[in-house]
Design an enzyme around this catalytic site. Structure first.
Site, PDB file in Angstrom:
ATOM      1  N   LYS A   1       0.849  -1.202   0.000  1.00  0.00           N
ATOM      2  CA  LYS A   1       0.000   0.000   0.000  1.00  0.00           C
ATOM      3  C   LYS A   1       0.878   1.243   0.000  1.00  0.00           C
ATOM      4  CE  LYS A   1      -3.839  -2.479   2.013  1.00  0.00           C
ATOM      5  NZ  LYS A   1      -4.529  -2.966   3.207  1.00  0.00           N
TER       6      LYS A   1
ATOM      7  N   GLN B   1      -4.659  -1.526   9.426  1.00  0.00           N
ATOM      8  CA  GLN B   1      -4.550  -2.864   8.828  1.00  0.00           C
ATOM      9  C   GLN B   1      -5.109  -3.900   9.809  1.00  0.00           C
ATOM     10  OE1 GLN B   1      -3.281  -3.557   5.611  1.00  0.00           O
ATOM     11  NE2 GLN B   1      -4.156  -5.550   6.057  1.00  0.00           N
TER      12      GLN B   1
ATOM     13  N   ASP C   1     -11.212   2.773   3.928  1.00  0.00           N
ATOM     14  CA  ASP C   1     -11.432   1.328   3.822  1.00  0.00           C
ATOM     15  C   ASP C   1     -12.931   1.008   3.794  1.00  0.00           C
ATOM     16  OD1 ASP C   1      -9.884  -0.873   3.444  1.00  0.00           O
ATOM     17  OD2 ASP C   1      -9.511  -1.292   5.560  1.00  0.00           O
TER      18      ASP C   1
END
Ligand code: NAP
Length: 279
Positions: free
Chosen positions: A50, A94, A117
């Site tokens: 990422k 994450q 997200d």
């Protein structure tokens, strides 16, 4: 093999190149903060990929790596600090986080307009009501891949295997918004194969290698394999029996190189949108 293999890597490269061009024209570059807690090797790889992609398209980006014994309170304090930081447009924590941390409390602490997200309940609600918001990255990537097949979604039978908040549920919503007739199957479903067998579109998001049998696939169907499973020899495999399914499907994604790269591309797209909204 009769199926066309959908090259997620190539599609993701196209998407990120378009984003790079767009970011180059923005006077204020969008900023992404990625938070990693602990030393899970798979998570570390995802975070590194990422960061690399963010760098390549010209985003400002920060990676915060916290030790595995970080308390929930300390993580929440970091998330709130990023929430208050005007330089930061998107925050990604994450997952999974270590088991002593409540994942939902972390998600709740994200401001919905920085939740790139798409996991916050406000964004889930917006998606449910077909309103503008951040859509979770993997489901958004699946829709982008489906669009590349040129297959008409209107009236198509779609079967989603798995019902997680991260993948199964949101992809089912998106497919329904695209006028598919959607069935969601899960671990309590009596006969998963019977449902999959009538699907024009199959999305497998389970986390069990080869759960979706090739023999179940309706000839010509589009099969998107979201699963990422590590085998004993270290290799990665999906939730679909790839070889046998590819004999019957019209289109299929490989693992790796299918849905995975699209997830990162969509994270970048969401971050650019978050940054653009601030002008
Ligand atoms: P998850 O939260 O563990 O959900 C798995 C789902 O599969 C659950 O709904 C579960 O049903 C269902 N399931 C389990 N066993 C089943 C069975 N035998 N038959 C039918 N359904 C079954 O997982 P997730 O976060 O959605 O992730 C799924 C997979 O996708 C994992 O391999 C993950 O690594 C991968 N993934 C990939 C990406 C990517 O970028 N490609 C992104 C995210 C996730 P119940 O609800 O009844 O328990």
């Amino acid at each position: 093999m009769s199926a066309v293999v959908l090259d997620g890597k190539a599609v993701a490269a196209e998407v990120t190149e378009a984003l790079r061009v767009r970011v180059a024209s923005m006077s204020r570059k969008p900023g992404l903060a990625v938070v990693l807690v602990g030393d899970d090797p798979a998570s570390a790889v995802y975070v590194r990929n990422k960061s690399r992609t963010a760098e390549r398209i010209g985003l400002r980006h920060w990676q915060l790596t916290l030790p595995a014994d970080t308390t929930e309170a300390a993580l929440l304090a970091e998330v709130r600090r990023l929430a208050d930081d005007a330089d930061v447009d998107g925050i990604l924590v994450q997952f999974p986080v270590p088991s002593h941390i409540d994942r939902l409390r972390v998600v709740d602490a994200l401001p919905p307009d920085k939740d790139v997200d798409g996991l916050h309940v406000v964004n889930a609600g917006r998606l449910a009501q077909k309103r503008e918001g951040f859509v979770p990255c993997t489901p958004a990537g699946c829709m982008e891949l489906l669009a590349r097949t040129g297959v008409s979604l209107r009236g198509a039978e779609a079967v989603v295997v798995g019902r997680s908040d991260l993948v199964g549920r949101p992809i089912a919503r998106l497919l329904e918004h695209a006028d598919c007739t959607v069935t969601v199957v899960h671990s309590r479903t009596r006969d998963v194969g019977a449902h999959v067998a009538r699907a024009d579109i199959v999305i497998a998001a389970v986390g069990v290698p080869g759960l979706v049998k090739g023999a179940w696939i309706k000839p010509g169907a589009v099969v998107l394999d979201v699963g990422i499973n590590r085998l004993a020899d270290g290799s990665l495999t999906g939730d679909v029996e790839f070889g046998a399914a590819a004999e019957r499907a019209g289109w299929i994604t490989p693992v790796p190189g299918g849905v995975g790269p699209m997830t990162i591309a969509m994270l970048m797209a969401n971050t650019v949108r978050a940054g653009a909204a601030k002008g």
